[in-house]
Write an enzyme that holds these catalytic residues in place. Structure first.
Site, PDB file in Angstrom:
ATOM      1  N   GLU A   3      15.567  -2.866  67.169  1.00 14.22           N
ATOM      2  CA  GLU A   3      15.841  -3.979  68.070  1.00 14.22           C
ATOM      3  C   GLU A   3      14.926  -3.894  69.278  1.00 14.22           C
ATOM      4  O   GLU A   3      14.113  -2.977  69.399  1.00 14.22           O
ATOM      5  CB  GLU A   3      17.318  -3.972  68.440  1.00 14.22           C
ATOM      6  CG  GLU A   3      18.198  -3.786  67.214  1.00 14.22           C
ATOM      7  CD  GLU A   3      19.579  -4.395  67.307  1.00 14.22           C
ATOM      8  OE1 GLU A   3      19.860  -5.154  68.238  1.00 14.22           O
ATOM      9  OE2 GLU A   3      20.388  -4.103  66.402  1.00 14.22           O
ATOM     10  N   LYS A  51      10.304  -8.008  68.926  1.00 14.06           N
ATOM     11  CA  LYS A  51      10.271  -6.897  67.991  1.00 14.06           C
ATOM     12  C   LYS A  51       8.859  -6.611  67.494  1.00 14.06           C
ATOM     13  O   LYS A  51       8.674  -5.833  66.552  1.00 14.06           O
ATOM     14  CB  LYS A  51      11.190  -7.186  66.806  1.00 14.06           C
ATOM     15  CG  LYS A  51      12.655  -7.379  67.196  1.00 14.06           C
ATOM     16  CD  LYS A  51      13.507  -7.601  65.967  1.00 14.06           C
ATOM     17  CE  LYS A  51      14.957  -7.868  66.339  1.00 14.06           C
ATOM     18  NZ  LYS A  51      15.816  -8.023  65.156  1.00 14.06           N
ATOM     19  N   ASN A 165      20.832  -6.793  64.705  1.00 14.12           N
ATOM     20  CA  ASN A 165      22.185  -6.878  64.190  1.00 14.12           C
ATOM     21  C   ASN A 165      23.199  -6.102  65.027  1.00 14.12           C
ATOM     22  O   ASN A 165      24.356  -6.505  65.155  1.00 14.12           O
ATOM     23  CB  ASN A 165      22.213  -6.384  62.737  1.00 14.12           C
ATOM     24  CG  ASN A 165      23.387  -6.937  61.971  1.00 14.12           C
ATOM     25  OD1 ASN A 165      23.741  -8.100  62.107  1.00 14.12           O
ATOM     26  ND2 ASN A 165      24.010  -6.105  61.151  1.00 14.12           N
ATOM     27  N   ARG A 250      23.301  -9.623  56.676  1.00  8.20           N
ATOM     28  CA  ARG A 250      23.448  -8.416  57.474  1.00  8.20           C
ATOM     29  C   ARG A 250      24.929  -8.027  57.530  1.00  8.20           C
ATOM     30  O   ARG A 250      25.795  -8.904  57.691  1.00  8.20           O
ATOM     31  CB  ARG A 250      22.948  -8.651  58.904  1.00  8.20           C
ATOM     32  CG  ARG A 250      21.472  -9.009  58.994  1.00  8.20           C
ATOM     33  CD  ARG A 250      20.591  -7.795  58.696  1.00  8.20           C
ATOM     34  NE  ARG A 250      19.183  -8.114  58.893  1.00  8.20           N
ATOM     35  CZ  ARG A 250      18.374  -8.549  57.933  1.00  8.20           C
ATOM     36  NH1 ARG A 250      18.854  -8.716  56.702  1.00  8.20           N
ATOM     37  NH2 ARG A 250      17.111  -8.800  58.189  1.00  8.20           N
TER      38      ARG A 250
END
Length: 273
Positions: A3, A51, A165, A250
């Site tokens: 992340e 990212k 996530n 996810r």
């Protein structure tokens, strides 16, 4: 998938190891760049963008990489044995007299003109850890599709860049809503604080070796990875179900006692959540 805070840390390690120094070793193990040699060029900076990682090199070049699910950059001192995976997983080796950076399992590795960086990152929304952070624009992006589940909207890097996530699940817990609640149904007071709450979490963790959202050591996360253990607040069993579609699904965690809104049946059960 790493992340925004993890990518920020990776960029800082690479910058500290390479920036301001001339490359004495360059090996890009990707067929397209097999003949590219960056030795003799100074690394100007390594910067994160959401990212993505942008390594700017003398001569107007940028090496763009993305870690996705299991990519990694490791930095080694001279004489230290490389660790991070078998040799056939190495995609890039860049070094100077003091440090060597080795990129393992990099699914995205491309060399761009620095003036063309927008081709790689121009689609991204405001960066939660970047100088371009704009909470009002981030919120407007999220609300542009009011029927979309908030969990999916948070993961869409075109809305705001840096949330993965883990933060998706933790943010929804802190807001008291399930990740399946349509963005348009988020209470006004919750929507107003969402962008800055997300930024606050990433900023608090960008310098930590262990990510923490609870504020208490030993209990680092409220819901992510905790099913079916008791919720830290209400003691209800934390639940998990998949969110997304196809390869983008996810595992998504929530507490049925603390979070309101629609939810699917948790894994291994039939019927409504």
């Amino acid at each position: 998938m790493p992340e925004g805070d993890t990518v920020w840390q990776t960029a800082r390690r690479l910058h500290d190891a390479l920036a301001g120094r001339v490359l004495t070793r360059s090996d890009l193990r990707v067929p397209r760049y097999a003949t590219v040699d960056l030795t003799g060029r100074e690394v100007l900076a390594v910067v994160p963008r959401g990212k993505h990682l942008l390594m700017r090199v003398e001569g107007g070049l940028t090496l763009h990489s993305h870690l996705r699910m299991d990519g990694a950059w490791r930095v080694f001192a001279p004489g230290r044995r490389w660790s991070g995976g078998p040799a056939h997983q190495i995609r890039a080796v860049l070094g100077n007299a003091e440090r060597t950076a080795v990129g393992y399992r990099l699914p995205v590795l491309e060399l761009l003109r620095t003036t063309d960086e927008h081709r790689a990152v121009g689609h991204l929304g405001p960066d939660l850890l970047g100088a371009d952070w704009d909470p009002e624009r981030a919120l407007a992006n999220l609300l542009a599709d009011p029927a979309r589940p908030i969990g999916e909207a948070l993961l869409d890097q075109r809305n705001l860049a840096g949330i993965g996530n883990v933060y998706k699940c933790e943010l929804c817990f802190l807001l008291g809503v399930t990740p399946w609640l349509p963005v348009g149904e988020l209470p006004t007071e919750h929507a107003a604080v969402l962008p800055e709450l997300a930024r606050k979490l990433l900023e608090a963790n960008r310098d930590r070796p262990i990510r923490r959202t609870t504020g208490h050591s030993g209990q680092d996360l409220f819901v992510y990875g905790r099913a079916p253990r008791p919720c830290l607040r209400c003691r209800s069993s934390v639940r998990v179900a998949d969110q997304g579609y196809g390869s983008r699904e996810r595992p998504t965690y929530w507490c049925p006692g603390c979070q309101w809104g629609p939810a699917p049946a948790p894994r291994g059960r039939a019927g409504a959540g």
